[in-house]
Design a protein around this motif. Sequence first.
Motif, PDB file in Angstrom:
ATOM      1  N   TYR A   1      26.911  24.313   4.328  1.00  0.00           N
ATOM      2  CA  TYR A   1      26.994  25.777   4.404  1.00  0.00           C
ATOM      3  C   TYR A   1      26.520  26.269   5.771  1.00  0.00           C
ATOM      4  CZ  TYR A   1      28.016  25.929  -0.569  1.00  0.00           C
ATOM      5  OH  TYR A   1      28.612  25.772  -1.799  1.00  0.00           O
ATOM      6  N   GLY A   2      26.540  27.591   5.947  1.00  0.00           N
ATOM      7  CA  GLY A   2      26.123  28.178   7.215  1.00  0.00           C
ATOM      8  C   GLY A   2      27.135  27.968   8.324  1.00  0.00           C
ATOM      9  N   ARG A   3      28.413  27.924   7.975  1.00  0.00           N
ATOM     10  CA  ARG A   3      29.467  27.718   8.969  1.00  0.00           C
ATOM     11  C   ARG A   3      29.665  28.978   9.823  1.00  0.00           C
ATOM     12  NH1 ARG A   3      33.241  23.780   7.806  1.00  0.00           N
ATOM     13  NH2 ARG A   3      33.927  24.256   9.931  1.00  0.00           N
ATOM     14  N   THR A   4      30.033  28.795  11.077  1.00  0.00           N
ATOM     15  CA  THR A   4      30.346  29.916  11.971  1.00  0.00           C
ATOM     16  C   THR A   4      31.805  29.918  12.394  1.00  0.00           C
ATOM     17  OG1 THR A   4      29.675  28.610  13.913  1.00  0.00           O
ATOM     18  CG2 THR A   4      27.986  29.982  12.862  1.00  0.00           C
ATOM     19  N   ALA A   5      32.558  28.902  12.016  1.00  0.00           N
ATOM     20  CA  ALA A   5      33.995  28.828  12.297  1.00  0.00           C
ATOM     21  C   ALA A   5      34.605  27.905  11.248  1.00  0.00           C
ATOM     22  CB  ALA A   5      34.258  28.295  13.715  1.00  0.00           C
ATOM     23  N   GLY A   6      35.945  27.997  11.111  1.00  0.00           N
ATOM     24  CA  GLY A   6      36.600  27.102  10.170  1.00  0.00           C
ATOM     25  C   GLY A   6      37.329  27.790   9.040  1.00  0.00           C
ATOM     26  N   GLY A   7      37.494  29.105   9.115  1.00  0.00           N
ATOM     27  CA  GLY A   7      38.260  29.789   8.084  1.00  0.00           C
ATOM     28  C   GLY A   7      37.545  30.990   7.510  1.00  0.00           C
TER      29      GLY A   7
ATOM     30  N   TYR B   1      41.191  22.355  11.110  1.00  0.00           N
ATOM     31  CA  TYR B   1      40.809  23.750  11.311  1.00  0.00           C
ATOM     32  C   TYR B   1      40.294  23.947  12.734  1.00  0.00           C
ATOM     33  CZ  TYR B   1      40.975  24.276   6.221  1.00  0.00           C
ATOM     34  OH  TYR B   1      41.396  24.301   4.916  1.00  0.00           O
ATOM     35  N   PHE B   2      40.354  25.185  13.179  1.00  0.00           N
ATOM     36  CA  PHE B   2      39.723  25.550  14.440  1.00  0.00           C
ATOM     37  C   PHE B   2      38.257  25.819  14.115  1.00  0.00           C
ATOM     38  CE2 PHE B   2      38.481  28.050  18.070  1.00  0.00           C
ATOM     39  CZ  PHE B   2      39.228  27.526  19.110  1.00  0.00           C
ATOM     40  N   ASP B   3      37.429  24.795  14.283  1.00  0.00           N
ATOM     41  CA  ASP B   3      36.049  24.864  13.815  1.00  0.00           C
ATOM     42  C   ASP B   3      35.068  25.013  14.963  1.00  0.00           C
ATOM     43  OD1 ASP B   3      35.952  22.320  14.956  1.00  0.00           O
ATOM     44  OD2 ASP B   3      36.196  21.292  13.042  1.00  0.00           O
TER      45      ASP B   3
END
Length: 809
Positions: free
Chosen positions: A658-664, A455-457
Amino acid sequence: METIEQIQQDRRQVALDKMRAELEGKRGQQYWRTLEEVMQTPEFEAWFEDEFPNRKEIFEIDRRSLLKFAGAGLALAGLTGCRGVFLPEEKLVPYVKAPEEYVSGKPLFYASAVTLAGYATGVLVEQFEGRPIKLEGNPDHPASSGALDSMSQAEILNFYDPDRSQNVTTGGDISTWEAFFREAGPKVAAGGVGILVGALTSPTAARLLSRLQAKGAKLYSHEPAGRANVTKAVAAVTGKPGVPVYDFSKAKVVISLDSDFLSRSDNPGALVYARQFAKARRVLGEKGEMSRLYAIEAAAGTVGAMADHRYAVKPSEVYGAGCALANALGIAEPAGAAPANIAADLGAIAADLQKNRSASIVVAGEHQPAEVHQLAFQINQFLGNVGQTVKFVETPEFTTGYGSVQDLLADIKGAKIKTLLISNTNPVYSAPADLKVGEVLSAATAVAKIHHGLYFDETAEVADWHIPMTHTLEAWGDARSFEGTATIVQPLIAPLYEGRSDIEVFSGLLGEPKGGYDLVRETLTSKGFGGATFEKAWREAIHNGTIPNSASATLAMAGGAAPLPAPVKSKGMEVVFAPDPTIFDGRFANNGWLQETPKPLSKLVWDNVVYMAPSDAESNKIAMDDVVLVKTAVGEVEGTAFILPGHAKGSVTIHLGYGRTAGGTLATLSGVDGGGFSAYKLMSSSNTCFADVTITPTGKTQYLSTTQGHNPLGGDRIPDHRDVIREATLEKFNAAENKREALMVGHSMEQEEIKENNLFPEEVFEWKGEQWGMTIDMNACTGCGACITACQAENNISVVGKEQVSRGR
């Protein structure tokens, strides 16, 4: 005059007092599913009796929200067929003569493997007309034995995820692999190359990375939920980095020191261990034996739920409890003091272990510090378990000797790195907060940064180049299982996008670009696999899914290990950091099946929370759904409180991922849609297991979605007083002449049919044949949730989102 907040707090206190009064003095065979059910609030009664709970909100859904998830489902199904729109079209040749084994409408099964944190689990991939549609466990694989966990089941959804990275990009513009290697080649030749990878067990990757290292590349590894503490402890007692392998089928007594060995998120051997444990717990025939399980743990996990005796302690007290147990067995050092709730039982536990020497196991949690693991190993050796129920093998991870993220950052700051490849790991998101990886990488403008991932994370956002990675179902490769057996990973379909595997990228950087098929075969031939009959041996390995006789070598315990430190007394409130049982360390955050798989015990979906004991919630005036400020020495976050009966007092548990800001699309949900918060912002590099913490109410609330109270018996407005649960002690079961009566103590012997529940209450015709019912052996079921994910995969059940789950969908 009271404020709204004061009135709400008064109501919560009344509810807690009512719950306590309801439970006061009650013991034995009484069951409840939610705190609301215990309190029997008017709101719960209304919800229980309503066929369509929350119907008011259903009518308030706007058209945009209604179509949002349906549109995502259509995109998931449809975009995978659009390869020709974005990529060069290739010639497809139809069957002139169909393959011999192909029958239209019938699936084919191929042996392969999926990996988690580097460790392989053998799978059988079900394929229909060239497309993989379902994963099952490979019964011939030592890490599967035919079973499969929820995360591995959900890999099929990851494979078809339209949010996966699809193109080579640089500076935000689409590029090509040819352009990337044209630029990367001279940089590698110029030196100053650093390569950061996750945990790897692939023999082919090991071979290629060692060649890059010989050319001057510096190698580093980062695995946020890895086994570094385990391998460090094994090295201390054997002299070599290794891992323990257990046989729970032979263990009559098991002591868990905060270990969730039945969960794949905690232990790579969990699938096999769960089967072995179930075998030792299952009573066959009219007389039998069962192993006993003692669990000493901070968070309430699957092992604690299965335990015969459970002791809730703070995370820092686990080591002290283990030391006290060792002292009770006769091991003098280090001296420990057990928490009060364990001290009275220590003598009985020690006597049980002594009685079952060579037939017991003491197992430490993967996330516990190295000294807890070393202590467990020494107790096992003292009891004669090593060589019987416990053995040590060389670690399948070859990356354990690589540098750490701290070493990489020091080399970047020291201008020793000019080109950096980060492959299949996301340190900007998942590294401890005090390292400030994102800031360091962003400031390192002189370093050419390359990110290689599915993924573009978050890490891809600070890289100069992003190159897409293939999924395990579309690439050749290899990997080792928890006890070292090598497995061939074979593709089931051509890559959906422009991805390449890690070994293909490493090969390209060496200036020898090759496909994964050739690279894996080269690795095997270099080891003499198959000899003169290589092709035959190769076909057998592909068919069976494993390389025969490839398990890791056994290690022997040696003397001279450094003395263990004395336990440190706990000071205040503590926070435990644990991999999420569904989305792990965050890598599955964009997987809707896993986001919607209820977590064990709490049955929470779409969020992580701050788990705490009811007594701590009461003393801090915190209620369910309250937002609290969680603060450690390195950072602070806001999270929603979840009151979990059975949680250790004086500590809270927070799941990673959790608390992702990128990746889907799903990974980056926030607020009322889910998404939670990042526990990595609280984590220090000095201790990634737990930390001192303060918890402060913020006065805000955030609703949570949990399936804990869904579908209650009698919830269809038809009274159902039939007994569902059957239980008895082993002693009473063995002593009873009538085994059925032993399981019916306190229950009605006769269970009459409730005709109002039948679709056809009037008997249409008489049936005297067999009728089938469903029973669940709670001695064997661990509550892992794999059956839920498997059902979604098998029946193509839609992902509905947090709001709809809360309505009971």
